[in-house]
Design a protein around this motif. Structure first.
Motif, mmCIF file in Angstrom:
data_model
loop_
_atom_site.group_PDB
_atom_site.id
_atom_site.type_symbol
_atom_site.label_atom_id
_atom_site.label_comp_id
_atom_site.label_asym_id
_atom_site.label_seq_id
_atom_site.Cartn_x
_atom_site.Cartn_y
_atom_site.Cartn_z
ATOM 1 N N LEU A 21 0.827 -1.203 0.000
ATOM 2 C CA LEU A 21 0.000 0.000 0.000
ATOM 3 C C LEU A 21 0.864 1.257 0.000
ATOM 4 C CD1 LEU A 21 -2.904 1.111 0.141
ATOM 5 C CD2 LEU A 21 -2.680 1.078 2.619
ATOM 6 N N PHE A 22 1.924 1.245 0.789
ATOM 7 C CA PHE A 22 2.864 2.361 0.842
ATOM 8 C C PHE A 22 3.486 2.608 -0.530
ATOM 9 C CE2 PHE A 22 7.131 4.058 1.658
ATOM 10 C CZ PHE A 22 6.822 5.167 2.433
ATOM 11 N N THR A 23 3.891 1.544 -1.208
ATOM 12 C CA THR A 23 4.492 1.657 -2.534
ATOM 13 C C THR A 23 3.486 2.209 -3.541
ATOM 14 O OG1 THR A 23 5.965 -0.182 -2.032
ATOM 15 C CG2 THR A 23 5.692 0.370 -4.339
ATOM 16 N N ALA A 24 2.261 1.731 -3.492
ATOM 17 C CA ALA A 24 1.241 2.215 -4.423
ATOM 18 C C ALA A 24 0.913 3.686 -4.177
ATOM 19 C CB ALA A 24 -0.019 1.364 -4.290
ATOM 20 N N LEU A 25 0.755 4.071 -2.924
ATOM 21 C CA LEU A 25 0.403 5.459 -2.617
ATOM 22 C C LEU A 25 1.522 6.432 -2.970
ATOM 23 C CD1 LEU A 25 -1.488 5.072 0.778
ATOM 24 C CD2 LEU A 25 -2.445 5.593 -1.476
ATOM 25 N N THR A 26 2.765 6.064 -2.683
ATOM 26 C CA THR A 26 3.863 6.967 -3.035
ATOM 27 C C THR A 26 4.057 7.026 -4.545
ATOM 28 O OG1 THR A 26 5.480 5.202 -2.662
ATOM 29 C CG2 THR A 26 5.095 6.748 -0.845
ATOM 30 N N GLY A 27 3.812 5.928 -5.237
ATOM 31 C CA GLY A 27 3.901 5.934 -6.699
ATOM 32 C C GLY A 27 2.873 6.862 -7.321
ATOM 33 N N SER A 29 1.522 9.384 -5.756
ATOM 34 C CA SER A 29 1.876 10.731 -5.305
ATOM 35 C C SER A 29 2.970 11.345 -6.169
ATOM 36 C CB SER A 29 2.340 10.707 -3.849
ATOM 37 O OG SER A 29 1.318 10.218 -3.026
ATOM 38 N N ILE A 30 3.896 10.537 -6.635
ATOM 39 C CA ILE A 30 4.944 11.036 -7.526
ATOM 40 C C ILE A 30 4.330 11.583 -8.805
ATOM 41 C CG2 ILE A 30 6.906 10.345 -8.977
ATOM 42 C CD1 ILE A 30 7.566 8.276 -6.757
ATOM 43 N N ILE A 32 1.254 12.627 -9.306
ATOM 44 C CA ILE A 32 0.451 13.820 -9.021
ATOM 45 C C ILE A 32 1.353 15.024 -8.788
ATOM 46 C CG2 ILE A 32 -1.088 14.868 -7.315
ATOM 47 C CD1 ILE A 32 -2.362 12.048 -7.018
ATOM 48 N N ALA A 33 2.398 14.853 -8.004
ATOM 49 C CA ALA A 33 3.293 15.975 -7.695
ATOM 50 C C ALA A 33 4.020 16.462 -8.940
ATOM 51 C CB ALA A 33 4.308 15.565 -6.627
ATOM 52 N N ASP A 34 4.452 15.552 -9.768
ATOM 53 C CA ASP A 34 5.250 15.940 -10.932
ATOM 54 C C ASP A 34 4.388 16.431 -12.088
ATOM 55 O OD1 ASP A 34 7.646 16.332 -12.288
ATOM 56 O OD2 ASP A 34 7.533 14.357 -13.228
ATOM 57 N N GLU A 35 3.388 15.666 -12.462
ATOM 58 C CA GLU A 35 2.613 15.984 -13.666
ATOM 59 C C GLU A 35 1.505 17.006 -13.427
ATOM 60 O OE1 GLU A 35 3.440 14.933 -16.671
ATOM 61 O OE2 GLU A 35 5.122 13.814 -15.830
ATOM 62 N N TRP A 36 0.821 16.905 -12.333
ATOM 63 C CA TRP A 36 -0.318 17.786 -12.102
ATOM 64 C C TRP A 36 0.068 19.057 -11.371
ATOM 65 C CZ3 TRP A 36 -4.782 14.113 -10.221
ATOM 66 C CH2 TRP A 36 -5.077 13.210 -11.241
ATOM 67 N N LEU A 37 0.893 18.910 -10.328
ATOM 68 C CA LEU A 37 1.242 20.066 -9.505
ATOM 69 C C LEU A 37 2.552 20.728 -9.937
ATOM 70 C CD1 LEU A 37 0.337 18.589 -6.007
ATOM 71 C CD2 LEU A 37 -1.088 19.987 -7.511
ATOM 72 N N HIS A 38 3.302 20.095 -10.832
ATOM 73 C CA HIS A 38 4.582 20.615 -11.331
ATOM 74 C C HIS A 38 5.541 20.947 -10.193
ATOM 75 C CE1 HIS A 38 2.755 20.636 -15.252
ATOM 76 N NE2 HIS A 38 1.749 21.357 -14.778
ATOM 77 N N GLN A 39 5.607 20.060 -9.208
ATOM 78 C CA GLN A 39 6.500 20.205 -8.060
ATOM 79 C C GLN A 39 7.621 19.179 -8.185
ATOM 80 O OE1 GLN A 39 6.150 22.522 -5.560
ATOM 81 N NE2 GLN A 39 4.466 23.352 -6.774
ATOM 82 N N LEU A 42 9.341 18.089 -4.815
ATOM 83 C CA LEU A 42 8.514 17.156 -4.048
ATOM 84 C C LEU A 42 8.525 15.780 -4.697
ATOM 85 C CD1 LEU A 42 6.532 16.533 -1.764
ATOM 86 C CD2 LEU A 42 4.693 17.412 -3.234
ATOM 87 N N ALA A 43 8.462 15.742 -6.023
ATOM 88 C CA ALA A 43 8.493 14.465 -6.740
ATOM 89 C C ALA A 43 9.824 13.756 -6.510
ATOM 90 C CB ALA A 43 8.255 14.685 -8.226
ATOM 91 N N ALA A 44 10.928 14.504 -6.494
ATOM 92 C CA ALA A 44 12.237 13.890 -6.243
ATOM 93 C C ALA A 44 12.307 13.315 -4.835
ATOM 94 C CB ALA A 44 13.345 14.919 -6.456
ATOM 95 N N PHE A 45 11.753 14.017 -3.859
ATOM 96 C CA PHE A 45 11.720 13.491 -2.495
ATOM 97 C C PHE A 45 10.847 12.245 -2.419
ATOM 98 C CE2 PHE A 45 9.344 13.308 1.538
ATOM 99 C CZ PHE A 45 10.405 12.973 2.372
ATOM 100 N N LEU A 46 9.704 12.282 -3.090
ATOM 101 C CA LEU A 46 8.805 11.124 -3.065
ATOM 102 C C LEU A 46 9.430 9.906 -3.738
ATOM 103 C CD1 LEU A 46 5.366 12.832 -3.713
ATOM 104 C CD2 LEU A 46 6.126 11.717 -1.621
ATOM 105 N N ILE A 47 10.281 10.123 -4.719
ATOM 106 C CA ILE A 47 10.968 8.995 -5.351
ATOM 107 C C ILE A 47 11.896 8.313 -4.356
ATOM 108 C CG2 ILE A 47 12.748 8.402 -7.058
ATOM 109 C CD1 ILE A 47 11.331 10.314 -8.977
#
Length: 96
Positions: A21-27, A29-30, A32-39, A42-47
């Motif tokens: 579940l942790f792997t799916a949620l962080t995947g 989130s990456i 969403i952060a990168d493509e939708w929010l252009h962050q 944050l995406a690098a940290f989530l990776i």
């Protein structure tokens, strides 16, 4: 046989539900952060979190997650009887 598979499936699911579940949620989130929010920061940290580098488990936990998924899929498919040979009783007067 089906009860044994169900027991193994339940055991694997209980043990590995949180890491999977942790792997799916962080995947998600990456993406969403990168493509939708252009962050990108944050995406690098989530990776690093997604690959478990932040917990120093990046060498072993992906293998364990993969084995858990293979176990869940194999026991799940075996219980579903998708690949079972179906026994069709002969009708009266039918040759066989």
């Amino acid at each position: 046989m089906k009860n044994t598979l169900r027991k193994y499936h339940r055991f694997i699911a209980v043990i590995f539900c949180l890491p999977l579940l942790f792997t799916a949620l962080t995947g998600m989130s990456i993406a969403i952060a990168d493509e939708w929010l252009h962050q990108s920061e944050l995406a690098a940290f989530l990776i690093t979190v997604h690959t478990f580098q932040i917990f120093k488990l990046d060498a072993i936990l992906p293998v364990i997650n993969g084995l858990a998924l293979v176990g869940l899929v194999s026991t799940g498919l075996s219980m579903s009887r998708l690949f079972a040979k179906h026994h069709h009783p002969k009708r009266i007067g039918e040759r066989g």
